[in-house]
Design a protein around this motif. Sequence first.
Motif, PDB file in Angstrom:
ATOM      1  N   GLY A   1       0.793  -1.222   0.000  1.00 25.43           N
ATOM      2  CA  GLY A   1       0.000   0.000   0.000  1.00 25.43           C
ATOM      3  C   GLY A   1       0.828   1.275   0.000  1.00 25.43           C
ATOM      4  N   ASP A   2       2.122   1.194   0.295  1.00 30.48           N
ATOM      5  CA  ASP A   2       2.952   2.399   0.247  1.00 30.48           C
ATOM      6  C   ASP A   2       2.844   3.023  -1.139  1.00 30.48           C
ATOM      7  OD1 ASP A   2       3.853   2.163   2.839  1.00 30.48           O
ATOM      8  OD2 ASP A   2       5.918   1.636   2.333  1.00 30.48           O
ATOM      9  N   HIS A   3       2.559   4.318  -1.169  1.00 31.55           N
ATOM     10  CA  HIS A   3       2.368   5.009  -2.437  1.00 31.55           C
ATOM     11  C   HIS A   3       2.471   6.508  -2.188  1.00 31.55           C
ATOM     12  CE1 HIS A   3      -1.534   5.713  -0.593  1.00 31.55           C
ATOM     13  NE2 HIS A   3      -1.729   6.660  -1.491  1.00 31.55           N
ATOM     14  N   ILE A   4       2.426   7.305  -3.248  1.00 32.09           N
ATOM     15  CA  ILE A   4       2.290   8.767  -3.112  1.00 32.09           C
ATOM     16  C   ILE A   4       1.202   9.188  -4.077  1.00 32.09           C
ATOM     17  CG2 ILE A   4       3.388  11.038  -3.268  1.00 32.09           C
ATOM     18  CD1 ILE A   4       6.061   9.852  -2.820  1.00 32.09           C
ATOM     19  N   GLY A   5       0.226   9.904  -3.583  1.00 28.20           N
ATOM     20  CA  GLY A   5      -0.879  10.365  -4.429  1.00 28.20           C
ATOM     21  C   GLY A   5      -0.433  11.481  -5.372  1.00 28.20           C
ATOM     22  N   TRP A   6      -1.355  11.917  -6.223  1.00 28.73           N
ATOM     23  CA  TRP A   6      -1.050  12.991  -7.182  1.00 28.73           C
ATOM     24  C   TRP A   6      -0.503  14.205  -6.454  1.00 28.73           C
ATOM     25  CZ3 TRP A   6      -0.612  12.263 -12.126  1.00 28.73           C
ATOM     26  CH2 TRP A   6      -1.421  11.347 -12.804  1.00 28.73           C
ATOM     27  N   HIS A   7       0.595  14.740  -6.932  1.00 25.23           N
ATOM     28  CA  HIS A   7       1.154  15.956  -6.329  1.00 25.23           C
ATOM     29  C   HIS A   7       2.107  16.652  -7.296  1.00 25.23           C
ATOM     30  CE1 HIS A   7       4.406  13.066  -5.718  1.00 25.23           C
ATOM     31  NE2 HIS A   7       5.230  14.087  -5.556  1.00 25.23           N
ATOM     32  N   TYR A   8       2.419  17.891  -6.973  1.00 22.58           N
ATOM     33  CA  TYR A   8       3.528  18.615  -7.594  1.00 22.58           C
ATOM     34  C   TYR A   8       4.633  18.673  -6.554  1.00 22.58           C
ATOM     35  CZ  TYR A   8       0.117  20.469 -10.958  1.00 22.58           C
ATOM     36  OH  TYR A   8      -0.844  20.607 -11.927  1.00 22.58           O
ATOM     37  N   ASP A   9       5.875  18.745  -6.994  1.00 20.68           N
ATOM     38  CA  ASP A   9       6.982  18.974  -6.069  1.00 20.68           C
ATOM     39  C   ASP A   9       7.125  20.488  -5.929  1.00 20.68           C
ATOM     40  OD1 ASP A   9       7.407  16.228  -6.029  1.00 20.68           O
ATOM     41  OD2 ASP A   9       8.836  16.325  -7.685  1.00 20.68           O
ATOM     42  N   HIS A  10       6.978  20.979  -4.716  1.00 19.97           N
ATOM     43  CA  HIS A  10       6.988  22.437  -4.551  1.00 19.97           C
ATOM     44  C   HIS A  10       8.361  23.027  -4.834  1.00 19.97           C
ATOM     45  CE1 HIS A  10       2.913  22.795  -3.145  1.00 19.97           C
ATOM     46  NE2 HIS A  10       3.120  21.652  -2.515  1.00 19.97           N
ATOM     47  N   ASN A  11       8.340  24.155  -5.486  1.00 27.34           N
ATOM     48  CA  ASN A  11       9.586  24.864  -5.781  1.00 27.34           C
ATOM     49  C   ASN A  11       9.664  26.113  -4.915  1.00 27.34           C
ATOM     50  OD1 ASN A  11      11.828  26.084  -6.782  1.00 27.34           O
ATOM     51  ND2 ASN A  11      10.984  26.547  -8.806  1.00 27.34           N
ATOM     52  N   PHE A  12      10.620  26.105  -3.982  1.00 27.18           N
ATOM     53  CA  PHE A  12      10.760  27.252  -3.089  1.00 27.18           C
ATOM     54  C   PHE A  12      11.938  28.126  -3.495  1.00 27.18           C
ATOM     55  CE2 PHE A  12       8.693  23.850  -0.699  1.00 27.18           C
ATOM     56  CZ  PHE A  12       7.480  24.480  -0.465  1.00 27.18           C
ATOM     57  N   TYR A  13      12.426  27.912  -4.714  1.00 28.21           N
ATOM     58  CA  TYR A  13      13.603  28.658  -5.177  1.00 28.21           C
ATOM     59  C   TYR A  13      13.210  29.668  -6.238  1.00 28.21           C
ATOM     60  CZ  TYR A  13      15.849  24.992  -2.546  1.00 28.21           C
ATOM     61  OH  TYR A  13      16.203  24.142  -1.531  1.00 28.21           O
ATOM     62  N   LYS A  14      14.159  30.560  -6.542  1.00 25.44           N
ATOM     63  CA  LYS A  14      13.883  31.593  -7.546  1.00 25.44           C
ATOM     64  C   LYS A  14      13.867  31.015  -8.961  1.00 25.44           C
ATOM     65  CE  LYS A  14      15.882  35.495  -4.976  1.00 25.44           C
ATOM     66  NZ  LYS A  14      14.732  36.350  -4.656  1.00 25.44           N
ATOM     67  N   GLY A  15      14.729  30.027  -9.196  1.00 27.34           N
ATOM     68  CA  GLY A  15      14.834  29.476 -10.551  1.00 27.34           C
ATOM     69  C   GLY A  15      13.983  28.225 -10.733  1.00 27.34           C
ATOM     70  N   ARG A  16      13.881  27.776 -11.988  1.00 26.22           N
ATOM     71  CA  ARG A  16      13.129  26.537 -12.246  1.00 26.22           C
ATOM     72  C   ARG A  16      13.805  25.370 -11.538  1.00 26.22           C
ATOM     73  NH1 ARG A  16      12.345  26.146 -18.539  1.00 26.22           N
ATOM     74  NH2 ARG A  16      11.301  24.165 -18.019  1.00 26.22           N
ATOM     75  N   HIS A  17      13.019  24.394 -11.194  1.00 25.99           N
ATOM     76  CA  HIS A  17      13.419  23.365 -10.240  1.00 25.99           C
ATOM     77  C   HIS A  17      13.070  22.011 -10.846  1.00 25.99           C
ATOM     78  CE1 HIS A  17      12.047  21.174  -6.470  1.00 25.99           C
ATOM     79  NE2 HIS A  17      13.167  21.679  -5.989  1.00 25.99           N
ATOM     80  N   PHE A  18      14.012  21.089 -10.824  1.00 28.41           N
ATOM     81  CA  PHE A  18      13.808  19.797 -11.484  1.00 28.41           C
ATOM     82  C   PHE A  18      13.996  18.646 -10.511  1.00 28.41           C
ATOM     83  CE2 PHE A  18      15.314  22.955 -14.484  1.00 28.41           C
ATOM     84  CZ  PHE A  18      14.285  22.925 -15.412  1.00 28.41           C
TER      85      PHE A  18
END
Length: 223
Positions: free
Chosen positions: A110-127
Amino acid sequence: MTPILNLPDRLPSFDQRFAFVDAILPESQWQPVRNAVDALVETERSYLPTHKKGGTVAYETLAEKAPAIVALYRSEALRELISQITGLSVVPTPLHDQSSCSILFYEKPGDHIGWHYDHNFYKGRHFTVLIPVINRDSQHRGLSAARLYAKLGGEDVEVATPPNRLIVFEGARVRHKVTPIAEGERRVVWSMTYCADPRNSAWQGVARRVKDTAFFGIRALWT
Ligand SMILES: O=C(O)CCC(=O)C(=O)O
Ligand SMILES: [Fe+2]
């Protein structure tokens, strides 16, 4: 000298903000990563309090317990490849950011991660960069039931996550999820972040700490 990475003949397109490259680490680099992860699995198993809350091993712990993994994360070779794939000059995110370089354990049914975005707390684009290290079914014959899905061009696209596949995506813009593993299965994923400009403003710093709590507390909700 053997290279640090198996560079692809052609770079994958990043038009959809998502790309992967198979067999990224040559054997000489892959072995130490495997060994470090096996040792972490053992630590998880034998140290129950961590096991209970567990699910992730954060950057500071890896710096101490798995220096080979942190060295690869911070290597010029990987930084350069992610820069070439994304078309931006990126750098690793800071040590105090728990998401910079971590190991995610999927080990209970059952371990899983539901739908999400990875939050970007930086000024530039984040990968977000993933390298699955272990992904096996209960019979050790194939991959676990867990599937990574990404929303690409309005579609839910399934992306296989076999060991040693490098997966790069803009997690703040591409929604993604991982479906549950089944009984007896194990999936261990090395997760990293790179950023085009890793400065963050004061309020973003506060938000980041909230995010760390949220992300690393998720396991508590799964179990
Ligand atoms: O386990 C995975 O494949 C995805 C993990 C994830 O969503 C992340 O590291 O941001
Ligand atoms: Fe994510």
